[in-house]
Structure formats: structure tokens, C-alpha cells
Scaffold this motif. Structure first.
Motif, mmCIF file in Angstrom:
data_model
loop_
_atom_site.group_PDB
_atom_site.id
_atom_site.type_symbol
_atom_site.label_atom_id
_atom_site.label_comp_id
_atom_site.label_asym_id
_atom_site.label_seq_id
_atom_site.Cartn_x
_atom_site.Cartn_y
_atom_site.Cartn_z
ATOM 1 N N LEU A 1 0.854 -1.129 -0.137
ATOM 2 C CA LEU A 1 0.044 -0.163 0.019
ATOM 3 C C LEU A 1 0.905 1.403 0.131
ATOM 4 O O LEU A 1 0.564 2.115 -0.526
ATOM 5 C CB LEU A 1 -0.907 -0.144 1.226
ATOM 6 N N VAL A 2 2.128 1.290 0.673
ATOM 7 C CA VAL A 2 3.106 2.436 0.588
ATOM 8 C C VAL A 2 3.500 2.541 -0.689
ATOM 9 O O VAL A 2 3.572 3.744 -1.096
ATOM 10 C CB VAL A 2 3.972 2.124 1.665
ATOM 11 N N VAL B 1 2.158 1.833 -3.599
ATOM 12 C CA VAL B 1 0.863 2.385 -4.228
ATOM 13 C C VAL B 1 0.541 3.674 -4.197
ATOM 14 O O VAL B 1 0.748 4.528 -4.948
ATOM 15 C CB VAL B 1 -0.319 1.439 -4.446
ATOM 16 N N ALA B 2 0.494 4.026 -2.628
ATOM 17 C CA ALA B 2 -0.097 5.396 -2.360
ATOM 18 C C ALA B 2 0.908 6.475 -2.337
ATOM 19 O O ALA B 2 0.614 7.550 -2.583
ATOM 20 C CB ALA B 2 -0.878 5.018 -1.018
ATOM 21 N N VAL B 3 2.193 5.924 -1.929
ATOM 22 C CA VAL B 3 3.309 6.966 -1.774
ATOM 23 C C VAL B 3 3.888 7.246 -2.951
ATOM 24 O O VAL B 3 4.325 8.186 -3.347
ATOM 25 C CB VAL B 3 3.894 6.761 -0.549
ATOM 26 N N ASP C 1 3.302 5.769 -6.207
ATOM 27 C CA ASP C 1 2.609 5.225 -7.273
ATOM 28 C C ASP C 1 3.206 4.183 -7.998
ATOM 29 O O ASP C 1 3.263 4.279 -9.349
ATOM 30 C CB ASP C 1 2.490 6.551 -7.991
ATOM 31 N N ALA D 1 -4.225 2.404 7.763
ATOM 32 C CA ALA D 1 -3.918 2.911 6.483
ATOM 33 C C ALA D 1 -4.924 4.026 6.148
ATOM 34 O O ALA D 1 -4.714 4.998 5.668
ATOM 35 C CB ALA D 1 -3.807 1.978 5.503
ATOM 36 N N GLN D 2 -6.264 3.526 6.400
ATOM 37 C CA GLN D 2 -7.397 4.462 6.198
ATOM 38 C C GLN D 2 -7.260 5.676 6.999
ATOM 39 O O GLN D 2 -7.601 6.744 6.887
ATOM 40 C CB GLN D 2 -8.608 3.797 6.151
ATOM 41 N N GLY E 1 -2.545 6.539 7.446
ATOM 42 C CA GLY E 1 -1.664 6.420 6.544
ATOM 43 C C GLY E 1 -1.050 4.899 6.455
ATOM 44 O O GLY E 1 -0.630 4.459 7.602
ATOM 45 N N ALA E 2 -0.676 4.378 5.397
ATOM 46 C CA ALA E 2 -0.052 2.915 5.436
ATOM 47 C C ALA E 2 1.472 3.104 5.905
ATOM 48 O O ALA E 2 1.991 2.127 6.527
ATOM 49 C CB ALA E 2 -0.055 2.581 4.015
#
Length: 261
Positions: free
Chosen positions: A47-48, A50-52, A54, A176-177, A180-181
């Protein structure tokens, strides 16, 4: 005189069982906390990415595979090495090493230096440490317990680990929600520090490691281990099942993997 009288009263199992055993309780607590943390990471680390960062699908797949790849590459050598070392120091060192690895991710993110390569190195290194930790753990339990206590001890540890496969991903998603992850990885680092403290507080003195014949090579020990597992039907099935479980726990849509969209 009846048979019941001759054999004496039936022993009554105390409530809580081995959880009343101080050293086992410390081991069980540390492993439960670190297992939940590890399963938080199996969701939070991708998730980090993807979210941080990309990251793309291929990068996430490589990152996920890096966590279980060490089991295929060094599983057998790790067993031979651990057999030559004291178990508890190995486990403590692995916990502290993994704590440092996961602390490095929030620090790098705060400094705007986090990269996919950093996450890949963390996942791979943590996987190596997990191989050594769990290998040492399997042979450390008999140090704390008597032979007749081992089935109960193994059952309690296995139950806690199985529960962590369900609890960990849920906790990771919630954290994460909410915050943050990256913060979820900090939670994993704390879990390994808790495990290390629990191990250090165990009072039982581990017997000295048997002296290994210097003429015996590591390759020979690995080969003997392979032959022993291949001959034993129980160990053969258990080994295959364990490898499948480590891979399945990290597949998308399974506990420990990325959730399906």
C-alpha cells in the motif's frame, strides 16, 4: 482395591494451561504481537508503494514476492546455520534487525527519500530475518517446556499465528485508512521491539549449543536434512504445506496480500 484407587487421582489441568508458565507466556506474547505486525506489513508495504510512490502492478508483485522468496533461497542453509548457534540471541537479533528495517521506511518517507528499491530491500531483508527467526523458534520451544507440554505449546503458538493472518490485514487496512500506510509499518517495528523485550525477559537458561564436527561441511548438513525430510512422511507434507502457506498468505485476495479491488 479398585483400579482407580491403584492408579491414583487423575491430574486436573489448570485453567489457562501453559499461559500460567511465565517464560512460555513471554514467548507466546512476543510472537503473537510480532505475527500480527508481520501480517500488517504484508498489506501495508504494498500500500505504501501504491499510495506514496505510485508503483505499478509489476512493482507491487515483485515487492510482494520478495517477502517469501528467502524461504525458497535460504530455507535449508538457515536451518544448518541456526543449528550451530544459540537460538534466543538469533531470535532477538532478527527482531531488532526487522525493527530497524521498518523504522527506516517512515524516516525515508519523512525525508522524501523513499523509493521502490528501498521498499524492495526492506521486504527482502525482513524475509531473510523471518526465515532465521522462525527456524530458531521451532527448536527453541523445547528449551522452555517439558516433552509432554510441547503439543499444547505448539498448539497455542500455531493458533496465535493463524489468528494473526486474519487480524493483521484488518488492522493494516484500518490504520492505513485513518493515519496512512506508512504509520502501519511503524506499528510493525514496535511489534518487533516488543517481541525482543519479551525474549530478553525469559529466565530459562538455554543449554550450550552442541559442538559441531569441524570436518562436517554446511553442504553435507543441508543434504542430510533434505534426506531426513524426504524420508519422513509427516515432515515431507508439513514442509510442502508450509511453503504453500507462505505463498498463499501473500497472494492478492488472500489474508496477508493486497485486497482485491
Amino acid at each position: 482395591m479398585t483400579a482407580a484407587t491403584r492408579s491414583g487421582p487423575t491430574p486436573v489441568r489448570q485453567a489457562g494451561g501453559l499461559l500460567r508458565h511465565r517464560d512460555f507466556r513471554l514467548l507466546w506474547t512476543g510472537q503473537t504481537v510480532s505475527s500480527i505486525g508481520s501480517n500488517v506489513t504484508t498489506v501495508a508495504l504494498p500500500l505504501v508503494a501504491v499510495a506514496v510512490l505510485d508503483a505499478g502492478t509489476f512493482q507491487v508483485a515483485v515487492l510482494t514476492a520478495a517477502a517469501w522468496l528467502p524461504w525458497l533461497l535460504i530455507g535449508l542453509p538457515a536451518g544448518a546455520w541456526v543449528d550451530r548457534l544459540p537460538r534466543r540471541p538469533v531470535m532477538v537479533a532478527c527482531d531488532l534487525f526487522r525493527a530497524l528495517l521498518f523504522i527506516s521506511v517512515p524516516l525515508a518517507a519523512a525525508l522524501d527519500r523513499l523509493t521502490v528499491w528501498h521498499l524492495l530491500l526492506v521486504a527482502l531483508s525482513a524475509g531473510v530475518a523471518r526465515v532465521f527467526f522462525e527456524t530458531a523458534d521451532q527448536v527453541y520451544l523445547p528449551v522452555l517446556l517439558r516433552p509432554e507440554q510441547l503439543p499444547e505449546g505448539n498448539a497455542k503458538l500455531h493458533a496465535a499465528q493463524t489468528a494473526s493472518y486474519v487480524v493483521g490485514p484488518g488492522v493494516a487496512g484500518l490504520i492505513a485508512q485513518l493515519i496512512g500506510a506508512v504509520t502501519a509499518l511503524l506499528l510493525d517495528a514496535i511489534s518487533f521491539l516488543v517481541s525482543a523485550v519479551c525474549l530478553l525477559r525469559i529466565r530459562t537458561v538455554e543449554p550450550g549449543v552442541r559442538r559441531v564436527d569441524q570436518s562436517r561441511s554446511l553442504r553435507r548438513d543441508i543434504a542430510e536434512g533434505l534426506r531426513f525430510v524426504a524420508r519422513d512422511p509427516y515432515l515431507r507434507v508439513l514442509t510442502v504445506r508450509r511453503g504453500q502457506q507462505h505463498r498463499a498468505d501473500r497472494l492478492p485476495g488472500r489474508p496477508g496480500g493486497l485486497p482485491r479491488p
